[in-house]
Design a protein around this motif. Structure first.
Motif, PDB file in Angstrom:
ATOM      1  N   ARG A 287       0.866  -1.190   0.000  1.00 36.09           N
ATOM      2  CA  ARG A 287       0.000   0.000   0.000  1.00 36.09           C
ATOM      3  C   ARG A 287       0.894   1.228   0.000  1.00 36.09           C
ATOM      4  O   ARG A 287       1.761   1.381   0.856  1.00 36.09           O
ATOM      5  CB  ARG A 287      -0.895  -0.004   1.242  1.00 36.09           C
ATOM      6  N   TRP A 288       0.672   2.108  -0.970  1.00 31.10           N
ATOM      7  CA  TRP A 288       1.518   3.287  -1.113  1.00 31.10           C
ATOM      8  C   TRP A 288       0.865   4.489  -0.438  1.00 31.10           C
ATOM      9  O   TRP A 288      -0.317   4.749  -0.628  1.00 31.10           O
ATOM     10  CB  TRP A 288       1.781   3.587  -2.587  1.00 31.10           C
ATOM     11  N   PHE A 289       1.643   5.218   0.317  1.00 34.84           N
ATOM     12  CA  PHE A 289       1.205   6.450   0.971  1.00 34.84           C
ATOM     13  C   PHE A 289       2.024   7.597   0.382  1.00 34.84           C
ATOM     14  O   PHE A 289       3.250   7.494   0.274  1.00 34.84           O
ATOM     15  CB  PHE A 289       1.432   6.370   2.488  1.00 34.84           C
ATOM     16  N   THR A 290       1.361   8.669   0.006  1.00 39.50           N
ATOM     17  CA  THR A 290       2.080   9.791  -0.593  1.00 39.50           C
ATOM     18  C   THR A 290       2.343  10.871   0.449  1.00 39.50           C
ATOM     19  O   THR A 290       1.600  11.030   1.430  1.00 39.50           O
ATOM     20  CB  THR A 290       1.289  10.413  -1.763  1.00 39.50           C
ATOM     21  N   ALA A 291       3.400  11.629   0.198  1.00 40.17           N
ATOM     22  CA  ALA A 291       3.811  12.696   1.119  1.00 40.17           C
ATOM     23  C   ALA A 291       4.523  13.773   0.318  1.00 40.17           C
ATOM     24  O   ALA A 291       4.787  13.600  -0.883  1.00 40.17           O
ATOM     25  CB  ALA A 291       4.725  12.115   2.192  1.00 40.17           C
ATOM     26  N   ASP A 292       4.839  14.877   0.973  1.00 47.42           N
ATOM     27  CA  ASP A 292       5.530  15.970   0.290  1.00 47.42           C
ATOM     28  C   ASP A 292       6.876  15.486  -0.246  1.00 47.42           C
ATOM     29  O   ASP A 292       7.539  14.676   0.400  1.00 47.42           O
ATOM     30  CB  ASP A 292       5.762  17.140   1.251  1.00 47.42           C
ATOM     31  N   PRO A 293       7.300  16.019  -1.415  1.00 43.73           N
ATOM     32  CA  PRO A 293       8.560  15.559  -1.998  1.00 43.73           C
ATOM     33  C   PRO A 293       9.752  15.821  -1.068  1.00 43.73           C
ATOM     34  O   PRO A 293       9.810  16.857  -0.402  1.00 43.73           O
ATOM     35  CB  PRO A 293       8.680  16.351  -3.300  1.00 43.73           C
ATOM     36  N   CYS A 294      10.650  14.877  -1.037  1.00 42.12           N
ATOM     37  CA  CYS A 294      11.835  14.988  -0.182  1.00 42.12           C
ATOM     38  C   CYS A 294      12.780  13.865  -0.570  1.00 42.12           C
ATOM     39  O   CYS A 294      12.454  13.027  -1.415  1.00 42.12           O
ATOM     40  CB  CYS A 294      11.475  14.842   1.294  1.00 42.12           C
ATOM     41  N   TYR A 295      13.936  13.847   0.047  1.00 40.38           N
ATOM     42  CA  TYR A 295      14.792  12.674  -0.036  1.00 40.38           C
ATOM     43  C   TYR A 295      15.117  12.222   1.386  1.00 40.38           C
ATOM     44  O   TYR A 295      15.147  13.044   2.321  1.00 40.38           O
ATOM     45  CB  TYR A 295      16.090  12.946  -0.817  1.00 40.38           C
ATOM     46  N   ILE A 296      15.330  10.933   1.540  1.00 38.16           N
ATOM     47  CA  ILE A 296      15.653  10.378   2.855  1.00 38.16           C
ATOM     48  C   ILE A 296      16.819   9.421   2.689  1.00 38.16           C
ATOM     49  O   ILE A 296      16.732   8.462   1.912  1.00 38.16           O
ATOM     50  CB  ILE A 296      14.437   9.636   3.456  1.00 38.16           C
ATOM     51  N   TYR A 297      17.888   9.717   3.376  1.00 42.27           N
ATOM     52  CA  TYR A 297      18.960   8.715   3.454  1.00 42.27           C
ATOM     53  C   TYR A 297      18.627   7.689   4.531  1.00 42.27           C
ATOM     54  O   TYR A 297      18.609   6.499   4.275  1.00 42.27           O
ATOM     55  CB  TYR A 297      20.312   9.375   3.777  1.00 42.27           C
ATOM     56  N   HIS A 298      18.335   8.169   5.737  1.00 41.05           N
ATOM     57  CA  HIS A 298      18.315   7.216   6.847  1.00 41.05           C
ATOM     58  C   HIS A 298      17.052   7.264   7.694  1.00 41.05           C
ATOM     59  O   HIS A 298      16.544   8.338   8.035  1.00 41.05           O
ATOM     60  CB  HIS A 298      19.549   7.433   7.727  1.00 41.05           C
ATOM     61  N   VAL A 299      16.626   6.083   8.013  1.00 43.23           N
ATOM     62  CA  VAL A 299      15.479   5.881   8.899  1.00 43.23           C
ATOM     63  C   VAL A 299      15.968   5.883  10.341  1.00 43.23           C
ATOM     64  O   VAL A 299      17.009   5.307  10.658  1.00 43.23           O
ATOM     65  CB  VAL A 299      14.817   4.526   8.552  1.00 43.23           C
ATOM     66  N   VAL A 300      15.184   6.511  11.217  1.00 46.40           N
ATOM     67  CA  VAL A 300      15.475   6.412  12.654  1.00 46.40           C
ATOM     68  C   VAL A 300      14.871   5.108  13.181  1.00 46.40           C
ATOM     69  O   VAL A 300      15.561   4.262  13.747  1.00 46.40           O
ATOM     70  CB  VAL A 300      14.910   7.621  13.418  1.00 46.40           C
ATOM     71  N   ASN A 301      13.556   4.940  12.940  1.00 48.95           N
ATOM     72  CA  ASN A 301      12.879   3.721  13.394  1.00 48.95           C
ATOM     73  C   ASN A 301      11.433   3.780  12.914  1.00 48.95           C
ATOM     74  O   ASN A 301      10.954   4.820  12.439  1.00 48.95           O
ATOM     75  CB  ASN A 301      12.926   3.628  14.923  1.00 48.95           C
ATOM     76  N   SER A 302      10.745   2.678  13.070  1.00 47.26           N
ATOM     77  CA  SER A 302       9.334   2.623  12.687  1.00 47.26           C
ATOM     78  C   SER A 302       8.638   1.632  13.597  1.00 47.26           C
ATOM     79  O   SER A 302       9.274   0.731  14.153  1.00 47.26           O
ATOM     80  CB  SER A 302       9.218   2.172  11.223  1.00 47.26           C
ATOM     81  N   TRP A 303       7.322   1.828  13.780  1.00 45.69           N
ATOM     82  CA  TRP A 303       6.576   0.881  14.598  1.00 45.69           C
ATOM     83  C   TRP A 303       5.085   0.998  14.282  1.00 45.69           C
ATOM     84  O   TRP A 303       4.664   1.900  13.539  1.00 45.69           O
ATOM     85  CB  TRP A 303       6.829   1.114  16.089  1.00 45.69           C
ATOM     86  N   GLU A 304       4.333   0.060  14.818  1.00 48.24           N
ATOM     87  CA  GLU A 304       2.869   0.062  14.647  1.00 48.24           C
ATOM     88  C   GLU A 304       2.228   0.679  15.866  1.00 48.24           C
ATOM     89  O   GLU A 304       2.632   0.420  17.003  1.00 48.24           O
ATOM     90  CB  GLU A 304       2.382  -1.377  14.462  1.00 48.24           C
ATOM     91  N   GLU A 305       1.203   1.500  15.619  1.00 47.26           N
ATOM     92  CA  GLU A 305       0.515   2.172  16.721  1.00 47.26           C
ATOM     93  C   GLU A 305      -0.972   2.223  16.352  1.00 47.26           C
ATOM     94  O   GLU A 305      -1.373   3.063  15.563  1.00 47.26           O
ATOM     95  CB  GLU A 305       1.093   3.584  16.896  1.00 47.26           C
ATOM     96  N   GLY A 306      -1.751   1.282  16.874  1.00 44.97           N
ATOM     97  CA  GLY A 306      -3.159   1.207  16.490  1.00 44.97           C
ATOM     98  C   GLY A 306      -3.278   0.930  15.012  1.00 44.97           C
ATOM     99  O   GLY A 306      -2.669  -0.014  14.495  1.00 44.97           O
ATOM    100  N   GLU A 307      -4.037   1.780  14.318  1.00 46.92           N
ATOM    101  CA  GLU A 307      -4.210   1.565  12.882  1.00 46.92           C
ATOM    102  C   GLU A 307      -3.160   2.315  12.050  1.00 46.92           C
ATOM    103  O   GLU A 307      -3.292   2.411  10.830  1.00 46.92           O
ATOM    104  CB  GLU A 307      -5.613   1.988  12.457  1.00 46.92           C
ATOM    105  N   GLU A 308      -2.149   2.841  12.731  1.00 41.99           N
ATOM    106  CA  GLU A 308      -1.133   3.618  12.029  1.00 41.99           C
ATOM    107  C   GLU A 308       0.243   2.953  12.079  1.00 41.99           C
ATOM    108  O   GLU A 308       0.578   2.256  13.035  1.00 41.99           O
ATOM    109  CB  GLU A 308      -1.016   5.016  12.642  1.00 41.99           C
ATOM    110  N   ILE A 309       1.010   3.238  11.034  1.00 41.23           N
ATOM    111  CA  ILE A 309       2.445   2.962  11.030  1.00 41.23           C
ATOM    112  C   ILE A 309       3.134   4.298  11.296  1.00 41.23           C
ATOM    113  O   ILE A 309       2.850   5.295  10.611  1.00 41.23           O
ATOM    114  CB  ILE A 309       2.920   2.435   9.660  1.00 41.23           C
ATOM    115  N   VAL A 310       4.001   4.335  12.267  1.00 45.03           N
ATOM    116  CA  VAL A 310       4.768   5.548  12.562  1.00 45.03           C
ATOM    117  C   VAL A 310       6.174   5.346  12.002  1.00 45.03           C
ATOM    118  O   VAL A 310       6.768   4.278  12.185  1.00 45.03           O
ATOM    119  CB  VAL A 310       4.841   5.815  14.079  1.00 45.03           C
ATOM    120  N   LEU A 311       6.667   6.361  11.301  1.00 44.03           N
ATOM    121  CA  LEU A 311       7.999   6.276  10.697  1.00 44.03           C
ATOM    122  C   LEU A 311       8.760   7.557  11.007  1.00 44.03           C
ATOM    123  O   LEU A 311       8.347   8.644  10.601  1.00 44.03           O
ATOM    124  CB  LEU A 311       7.877   6.099   9.175  1.00 44.03           C
ATOM    125  N   ASP A 312       9.851   7.438  11.739  1.00 40.13           N
ATOM    126  CA  ASP A 312      10.730   8.585  12.004  1.00 40.13           C
ATOM    127  C   ASP A 312      11.962   8.462  11.112  1.00 40.13           C
ATOM    128  O   ASP A 312      12.569   7.385  11.022  1.00 40.13           O
ATOM    129  CB  ASP A 312      11.184   8.606  13.469  1.00 40.13           C
TER     130      ASP A 312
END
Ligand SMILES: [Fe+2]
Length: 493
Positions: A287-312
C-alpha cells in the motif's frame, strides 16, 4: 601471520582530480590509511567500563589505488575498523573487506574501475544490474547469525566477515538462495532472527525487489515491487508485521547514463511515496502512501501504533542545491553535504492518509536506536550533528528524546569529528539509555583518532572513557555494535 595480517599493496593516494582540483575526500582526516593493524594495550583516558562487552564496527571508504577521473566518497574500498571491548580492555583492529574487486585489483596492482562519477563502460565487471561499478562493500555493516555483513549502497554482494578477526569469509549468498544483489541498510529483527532487505536497479520493471532471509539463514521470500522507474532508495524500515519501502523523487537520468554520464536530479513535481508491505507479502499487497517531496537517506525507526504505522526519519527537504557550481567537483561536493532534520510520518492503514511533520530543526543524520527496539516504539535516538564544513563531517553527538523533543548534546571540539555512534547495551541492560555510545573521533590537529565511550544516560557529560589510537580512522559511513551475548550465540566467543 594470518592472511589478513600480510602486508598488502597500497598505492599512495593522489589528492587530485581530472580538473586538478584538490579533492577534500582524499586529504586531511579523509586520507586513506595504508595498513591493517591489531593494537592492544592502548592508552586510555578515563576508564573502559567493565560492563561494556562486545565489539564496535564501522565501515567506510579507504581507497587503495588512484583511479582515473573524479573520486567520490562512495568509491573507496570498504574497510572495517573495530574496537573489541572485553572486561575493561579494548583491542583495535582494521581490515579491508576482501571483495571480488579487491582481489582483482590486488592481482593487477592498480585500479581497474573508474569511480561512480565516471563512465563505467570499460570497467571489468560490476554488480548484477549490469552497472560496471565496483562493488566495494563500503557502506553499511550489520550482524546477523554470527556474521557481520558489509554491504554497498548501490546494491551488490553482502560480504560476510568474522566479527572479531575481521577476516572476510566471502560473498554471502545465504546457502545459495540469494539470486541478485542486496542494498545497504538491511534490517535485522532480533526477536525473529529475520533479515529484511531490498534490491534495486535500472534494469527495468519492477525496479525494486523485496525479500526476507529467515532465521535459518536462507532467503525465504522475494517479491518484485513496482515503482515507476529507476530510483535511488537508500534505506528501509521494519515493524513486526510490515516493511516500509521508499519511492522518492531523486532520479537517475537514464539518457545521461546511456551516454556514460552519471546525473541525478530531484523531481519536485513528484511526491515522496512510502510502500507498506506485509513482511511476508507479495508486491501486489503493498500500500503506497504519498507525502511531500523529499529525499531520505536514513530511517530512525518505525513501529505500529493502532491503525497507524509511525515512521521517524532524517528528512532532506531539498536534496538538489540550486547554486551555480564552479566545477563538477563543486557540484559533487554540494550533493554530499547533508541538510536533514528528524521528521515523523504517520500512515493510516484504515484511511490511507499520511500525516507528516518535523520533530526537530537541528541538522542531524546517521541516527541510531537501541537495536532491541528496532521496529518497536522507541523514545531515544542517538544522532550525529553535521558540521558546517565543506565535507561530510560530524562535530557532535545528540541524544534526541522523541517524546519531549529534549536533547542532550556533546560537541567534540575544534578539529574533532566523530563517527556514527551506535548504542551499546551494557551487561544486563534494562532499557534504551542503560548502556553506552561508542564513536571513533578523529583529531585533525593531532592527526590521530580515539574511540570515545559515552554514558547513554548522560551524553552531555562527555566521554567516560577515551581509547587513544596512534593514527586516524578516516571518516566513513555506518557502524554497529554487537553485544557479547550475540557473539557467544554466534559462536565467536
Ligand atoms: Fe547510509
Amino acid at each position: 601471520m594470518t592472511r589478513n595480517e600480510q602486508p598488502i599493496a597500497v598505492a599512495r593516494v593522489a589528492a587530485g582530480t581530472e580538473e586538478d582540483e584538490p579533492n577534500p575526500y582524499l586529504m586531511g582526516v579523509f586520507e586513506a590509511v595504508q595498513d591493517e593493524l591489531t593494537l592492544d594495550d592502548l592508552e586510555v583516558i578515563g576508564e573502559i567500563p567493565a560492563d561494556l562487552n562486545g565489539v564496535f564496527l564501522r565501515n567506510g571508504p579507504n581507497r587503495r589505488f588512484p583511479a582515473e577521473g573524479r573520486y567520490h566518497m562512495f568509491d573507496g574500498d570498504g574497510m572495517i575498523h573495530a574496537m573489541h571491548f572485553e572486561n575493561g580492555k579494548a583491542r583495535y583492529r582494521n581490515r579491508y573487506v576482501r571483495t571480488a574487486a579487491f582481489h582483482e585489483e590486488s592481482k593487477a596492482g592498480k585500479a581497474l574501475w573508474t569511480g561512480v562519477m565516471e563512465n563505467p563502460a570499460n570497467n571489468p565487471f560490476g554488480n548484477t544490474h549490469g552497472l560496471g561499478i565496483k562493488d566495494s562493500a563500503n557502506t553499511d555493516v550489520l550482524f546477523h547469525r554470527g556474521k557481520v555483513l558489509a554491504t554497498w549502497y548501490l546494491c551488490g554482494s553482502p560480504y560476510a566477515i568474522d566479527p572479531l578477526s575481521l577476516e572476510t569469509l566471502g560473498a554471502e549468498n545465504f546457502l545459495g538462495t540469494l539470486d541478485g544483489d542486496m542494498m545497504a541498510h538491511n534490517k535485522v529483527d532480533e526477536e525473529t532472527g529475520e533479515l529484511l532487505w531490498f534490491d534495486y536497479g535500472p534494469d527495468g520493471p519492477p525496479y525494486m525487489r523485496y525479500g526476507v532471509v529467515g532465521p535459518e539463514g536462507t532467503v525465504t521470500h522475494v517479491t518484485g515491487v513496482d515503482i515507476p522507474g529507476p530510483r535511488l532508495p537508500h534505506d528501509m524500515a521494519i515493524t513486526p508485521n510490515y516493511s516500509i519501502l521508499m519511492d522518492l523523487p531523486l532520479i537517475q537520468d537514464q539518457e545521461a547514463r546511456a551516454a556514460g554520464k552519471y546525473r541525478i536530479f530531484f523531481e519536485r513535481s513528484l511526491p515522496a511515496r512510502f510502500g507498506v508491505i506485509p513482511r511476508h507479502g507479495n508486491g501486489d499487497a503493498i500500500r503506497w502512501f504519498t507525502a511531500d517531496p523529499c529525499y531520505i537517506y536514513h530511517v530512525v525507526n518505525s513501529w505500529e501504533e493502532g491503525e497507524e504505522i509511525v515512521l521517524d526519519v532524517c528528512r532532506v527537504k531539498n536534496p538538489q542545491h540550486q547554486a551555480t557550481y564552479t566545477s563538477k567537483l563543486a557540484q559533487m561536493l554540494a550533493y554530499l553535504r547533508l541538510n536533514a532534520h528528524i521528521y515523523r510520518y504517520r500512515f493510516n492503514l484504515r484511511t490511507g492518509q499520511t500525516t507528516e511533520g518535523p520533530l526537530d530543526d537541528d541538522n542531524i543524520e546517521f541516527p541510531s536506536v537501541d537495536s532491541r527496539v528496532m521496529g518497536r516504539p522507541h523514545r531515544y535516538s542517538y544522532d550525529m550533528h553535521l558540521a558546517t564544513e565543506q565535507t561530510l563531517l560530524f562535530d557532535g553527538l545528540v541524544r534526541f528524546d522523541s517524546q519531549t523533543g529534549q536533547k542532550q548534546e556533546h560537541f567534540f571540539g575544534p578539529g574533532r569529528y566523530g563517527s556514527e555512534s551506535p548504542f551499546a547495551a551494557r551487561d544486563g541492560s534494562t532499557g534504551e539509555t542503560d548502556g553506552y555510545l561508542v564513536s571513533f573521533i578523529n583529531d585533525e590537529r593531532e592527526n590521530r583518532a580515539e574511540c570515545a565511550i559515552f554514558d547513554a544516560a548522560d551524553v552531555s557529560a562527555g566521554p567516560v572513557g577515551r581509547v587513544l589510537l596512534p593514527r586516524r580512522v578516516p571518516p566513513g559511513f555506518h557502524a554497529t555494535w554487537v553485544r557479547a551475548d550475540q557473539l557467544r550465540e554466534g559462536g565467536s566467543l
